[in-house]
Design a protein around this motif. Structure first.
Motif, PDB file in Angstrom:
ATOM      1  N   ARG A 203       0.834  -1.193   0.000  1.00  0.00           N
ATOM      2  CA  ARG A 203       0.000   0.000   0.000  1.00  0.00           C
ATOM      3  C   ARG A 203       0.872   1.248   0.000  1.00  0.00           C
ATOM      4  NH1 ARG A 203      -5.036  -1.016  -1.779  1.00  0.00           N
ATOM      5  NH2 ARG A 203      -5.776  -2.982  -0.908  1.00  0.00           N
ATOM      6  N   GLY A 204       0.282   2.385  -0.399  1.00  0.00           N
ATOM      7  CA  GLY A 204       1.021   3.646  -0.443  1.00  0.00           C
ATOM      8  C   GLY A 204       1.296   4.181   0.938  1.00  0.00           C
ATOM      9  N   THR A 208       4.338  11.595   3.932  1.00  0.00           N
ATOM     10  CA  THR A 208       4.110  12.875   3.249  1.00  0.00           C
ATOM     11  C   THR A 208       4.200  14.059   4.203  1.00  0.00           C
ATOM     12  OG1 THR A 208       1.717  12.595   3.590  1.00  0.00           O
ATOM     13  CG2 THR A 208       2.631  11.827   1.491  1.00  0.00           C
ATOM     14  N   THR A 219       6.355  11.426  -4.391  1.00  0.00           N
ATOM     15  CA  THR A 219       5.815  10.607  -3.304  1.00  0.00           C
ATOM     16  C   THR A 219       4.360  10.258  -3.547  1.00  0.00           C
ATOM     17  OG1 THR A 219       7.356  11.668  -1.763  1.00  0.00           O
ATOM     18  CG2 THR A 219       5.491  10.500  -0.816  1.00  0.00           C
ATOM     19  N   THR A 220       3.578  11.259  -3.968  1.00  0.00           N
ATOM     20  CA  THR A 220       2.156  11.017  -4.221  1.00  0.00           C
ATOM     21  C   THR A 220       1.960  10.018  -5.355  1.00  0.00           C
ATOM     22  OG1 THR A 220       1.665  13.277  -3.478  1.00  0.00           O
ATOM     23  CG2 THR A 220      -0.034  12.144  -4.754  1.00  0.00           C
ATOM     24  N   ALA A 221       2.744  10.176  -6.426  1.00  0.00           N
ATOM     25  CA  ALA A 221       2.627   9.248  -7.561  1.00  0.00           C
ATOM     26  C   ALA A 221       3.012   7.824  -7.155  1.00  0.00           C
ATOM     27  CB  ALA A 221       3.502   9.726  -8.715  1.00  0.00           C
ATOM     28  N   ASN A 223       2.852   6.526  -4.095  1.00  0.00           N
ATOM     29  CA  ASN A 223       1.798   5.995  -3.227  1.00  0.00           C
ATOM     30  C   ASN A 223       0.599   5.516  -4.044  1.00  0.00           C
ATOM     31  OD1 ASN A 223       3.044   6.242  -0.750  1.00  0.00           O
ATOM     32  ND2 ASN A 223       2.322   8.308  -0.392  1.00  0.00           N
ATOM     33  N   ALA A 224       0.229   6.313  -5.049  1.00  0.00           N
ATOM     34  CA  ALA A 224      -0.895   5.910  -5.894  1.00  0.00           C
ATOM     35  C   ALA A 224      -0.570   4.628  -6.662  1.00  0.00           C
ATOM     36  CB  ALA A 224      -1.244   7.042  -6.868  1.00  0.00           C
ATOM     37  N   ALA A 225       0.680   4.536  -7.185  1.00  0.00           N
ATOM     38  CA  ALA A 225       1.076   3.337  -7.919  1.00  0.00           C
ATOM     39  C   ALA A 225       1.088   2.114  -7.002  1.00  0.00           C
ATOM     40  CB  ALA A 225       2.454   3.542  -8.554  1.00  0.00           C
ATOM     41  N   ASP A 227      -0.735   1.673  -4.336  1.00  0.00           N
ATOM     42  CA  ASP A 227      -2.127   1.314  -4.054  1.00  0.00           C
ATOM     43  C   ASP A 227      -2.732   0.508  -5.197  1.00  0.00           C
ATOM     44  OD1 ASP A 227      -2.105   2.509  -1.591  1.00  0.00           O
ATOM     45  OD2 ASP A 227      -2.895   4.422  -2.297  1.00  0.00           O
ATOM     46  N   LYS A 228      -2.416   0.928  -6.418  1.00  0.00           N
ATOM     47  CA  LYS A 228      -2.936   0.188  -7.572  1.00  0.00           C
ATOM     48  C   LYS A 228      -2.346  -1.225  -7.629  1.00  0.00           C
ATOM     49  CE  LYS A 228      -3.797   4.239 -10.506  1.00  0.00           C
ATOM     50  NZ  LYS A 228      -3.409   4.941 -11.758  1.00  0.00           N
TER      51      LYS A 228
END
Length: 445
Positions: A203-204, A208, A219-221, A223-225, A227-228
Motif C-alpha cells: 500500500r502507499g 508525506t 511521493t504522491t505518484a 503511493n498511488a502506484a 495502491d494500484k
C-alpha cells in the motif's frame, strides 16, 4: 547516473562565484563613481611611477619606465611628474610643473606623507619608502587607460577581497553541506519507508508529512502506484483462491467417474490428466493462502519436521524406486520460529521435485545442518546456472516432459520469504541439484 548532491553542489558553487564577482564589480563601480576623476587618474599614475622608481643607497634616483608608465606618457600631453630622494631628482616635463600648494623640500629628507588635491588641476603627492630610501613622488595630468585603473583597484582591494572570498566561500560551503544533508536525509527517510513496505501488501505508505514540497509529486505518484499494485494483487489472489476452490469439487467428481470407466487405457490416461490438474489447483490454492493469511509461528525443531515429512512420503519414494537418506549435522536440538504446515509443504515440494527429476536408482539426500539449514540434493539432470533464477517463477517447469505444475519451487520461495529465510539453488560437482533453505536464527538463541 545523475547525482542530486553533485548537481546541487555545482549549481550553488556557480551561484556563489557569480555573486562574489558581482560584489567585487559593485565595489569597483562604486569607487569609480564616487571618486574624483582627477584624483583617480593621478592615483593610478603615481602607482605606475612608484613601480618604476629606483633609489638604491649611494646612487642617484632613477625612473626605469615600465610599459604602463610609457603608455601613460604617450596618452597624456599634460603629464608632469617628479621623483626625488633629497639628493637627486628626476622630473618629467618640468615646464608643466604646477604651483605647489605648500612648501615642499625637493632636495632633502622629509617625513612620509600623502596629499591629494582634486578639482581641475588635481595633484597627487606621496612620500614613500623605496629600496631603503625615502623618496618623493608627485604627479598631475596623467591619463591612464581603464585597464590600468581597474588593475590598480583590483590590487588595492586584493587583501580585502581575499578575506571576503574566504568568509563567503565558507558560508557557501556550509550552505551546500546543509542543503545536501537535508535533501539526503529526506530521501533516505523516504527510501527507508519504502523498504519497510510489505511486498505482500504494498500500500502507499510513503510519508508525506515531512516530505519537501519538491518531492511531493513523486511521493504522491508512488503511493498511488503502490495502491494500484496492491489492489491488483488482491484481485489476483481472490481470483486464484476462487478458481482453486471452484475446481476442487468438479475434479473430485471427475476422478470418481474416471475410476469407474471400464477401459483401462482410457482410464489411465484420464487419471494422469486429472492428477496433474489436481496438483495445479492444489498449488494455486496453497499460494493464495500463503499470500492472504498471516502465518502463526512457534518454536520447533527442523530435524523433526524433516523426519516426519520423509515418513509421510515413504510410499511415493518407494514407488519411484529411489533411495532417500536423511543426514543430520551439527546441533540437533536447535529451534527455529516457523509455521509447521508451510515448512512441511516446502520440504515435501523439494523432495517431490527431486523425485520427478531423478534418474533411475538415484539417491536423494536430505540434510539438516545445525537445526536451521535444510538441503535437498539429488543426482539428476541438474539445472543450468543461467536457468536457476527463473525456476522459482510460477508455471516454469524445469523440463518440458515434467508432469508437475511448475509451482513447487514458487511455493517454496514464498514460504521462505514469509519466514524471512532464503532459498538457494546450486549445482553439484558430480551432476544434479542442491537446494538449500536457510531459516533465520531465533532471537533468544
Amino acid at each position: 547516473m545523475t547525482s542530486l548532491s553533485r548537481a546541487l553542489t555545482i549549481r550553488l558553487s556557480l551561484l556563489g562565484i557569480v555573486l562574489f564577482t558581482a560584489f567585487i564589480g559593485a565595489v569597483i563601480a562604486f569607487a569609480l563613481i564616487t571618486e574624483d576623476p582627477g584624483v583617480l587618474r593621478n592615483d593610478v599614475t603615481s602607482q605606475m611611477i612608484q613601480q618604476s622608481a629606483r633609489a638604491a643607497s649611494g646612487s642617484a634616483v632613477q625612473v626605469e619606465k615600465t610599459a604602463g608608465l610609457s603608455r601613460i606618457e604617450r596618452a597624456s600631453p599634460s603629464l608632469w611628474y617628479l621623483v626625488s630622494d633629497g639628493r637627486s631628482l628626476v622630473e618629467y616635463a618640468p615646464e608643466l610643473r604646477p604651483t605647489l600648494p605648500i612648501d615642499i623640500r625637493l632636495d632633502g629628507p622629509t617625513i612620509a606623507a600623502q596629499m591629494r588635491i582634486g578639482g581641475e588641476n588635481a595633484l597627487a603627492f606621496d612620500v614613500i619608502e623605496k629600496d631603503g630610501s625615502r623618496i618623493i613622488v608627485a604627479t598631475r595630468g596623467g591619463q591612464p587607460g581603464w585597464d590600468l585603473i581597474l588593475g590598480y583597484y583590483l590590487r588595492a582591494i586584493a587583501g580585502s577581497a581575499l578575506a571576503i572570498s574566504v568568509v563567503f566561500g565558507l558560508l557557501i560551503a556550509g550552505a551546500i553541506a546543509m542543503s545536501v544533508s537535508y535533501i539526503g536525509a529526506r530521501l533516505r527517510s523516504a527510501a527507508e519507508a519504502a523498504a519497510r513496505i510489505d511486498p505482500k501488501a504494498p500500500r502507499g505508505l510513503l510519508p508525506t508529512e515531512e516530505t519537501p514540497v519538491e518531492l511531493m509529486p513523486l511521493t504522491t505518484a508512488l503511493n498511488a502506484a503502490l495502491d494500484k499494485i496492491a489492489g491488483n494483487m488482491e484481485v489476483q489472489r481472490r481470483f486464484m483462491n476462487n478458481v482453486a476452490h471452484e475446481l476442487r469439487t468438479p475434479l473430485t467428481v471427475m476422478r470418481g467417474r474416471i475410476d469407474a470407466l471400464p477401459n483401462d487405457q482410457v482410464r489411465l490416461a484420464l487419471t494422469t490428466d486429472v492428477s496433474r490438474l489436481t496438483t495445479i489447483v492444489s498449488s494455486m490454492l496453497q499460494l493464495a493462502r500463503l499470500h492472504s493469511t498471516e502465518l502463526p509461528f512457534e518454536a520447533m525443531q527442523l530435524n523433526g519436521i524433516a523426519r516426519a515429512v520423509l515418513a509421510d512420503l515413504a510410499p511415493l519414494i518407494l514407488s519411484n524406486g529411489a533411495d532417500v537418506a536423511l543426514e543430520e549435522e551439527g546441533e540437533r536440538r536447535s529451534l527455529i520460529e516457523a509455521n509447521e504446515a508451510t515448512v512441511r509443504a516446502a520440504i515435501a515440494n523439494l523432495v517431490d521435485n527431486a523425485l520427478r527429476h531423478a534418474r533411475a536408482k538415484s539417491t536423494i539426500v536430505v540434510r539438516v545442518i545445525d537445526g536451521a539449514v535444510l538441503e535437498v540434493a539429488d543426482d539428476g539432470i541438474g539445472i543450468e546456472p543461467s536457468d536457476r533464477p527463473q525456476v522459482t517463477e510460477p508455471f516454469n517447469r524445469m523440463s518440458p516432459n515434467s508432469t508437475g505444475a511448475g509451482l513447487g519451487l514458487t511455493i517454496v520461495r514464498d514460504i521462505m520469504a514469509a519466514h524471512g529465510g532464503t532459498l538457494t539453488i546450486l549445482g553439484r560437482p558430480g551432476g544434479g541439484t542442491l537446494v538449500r533453505l536457510v531459516f533465520p536464527p531465533r532471537e533468544d538463541d
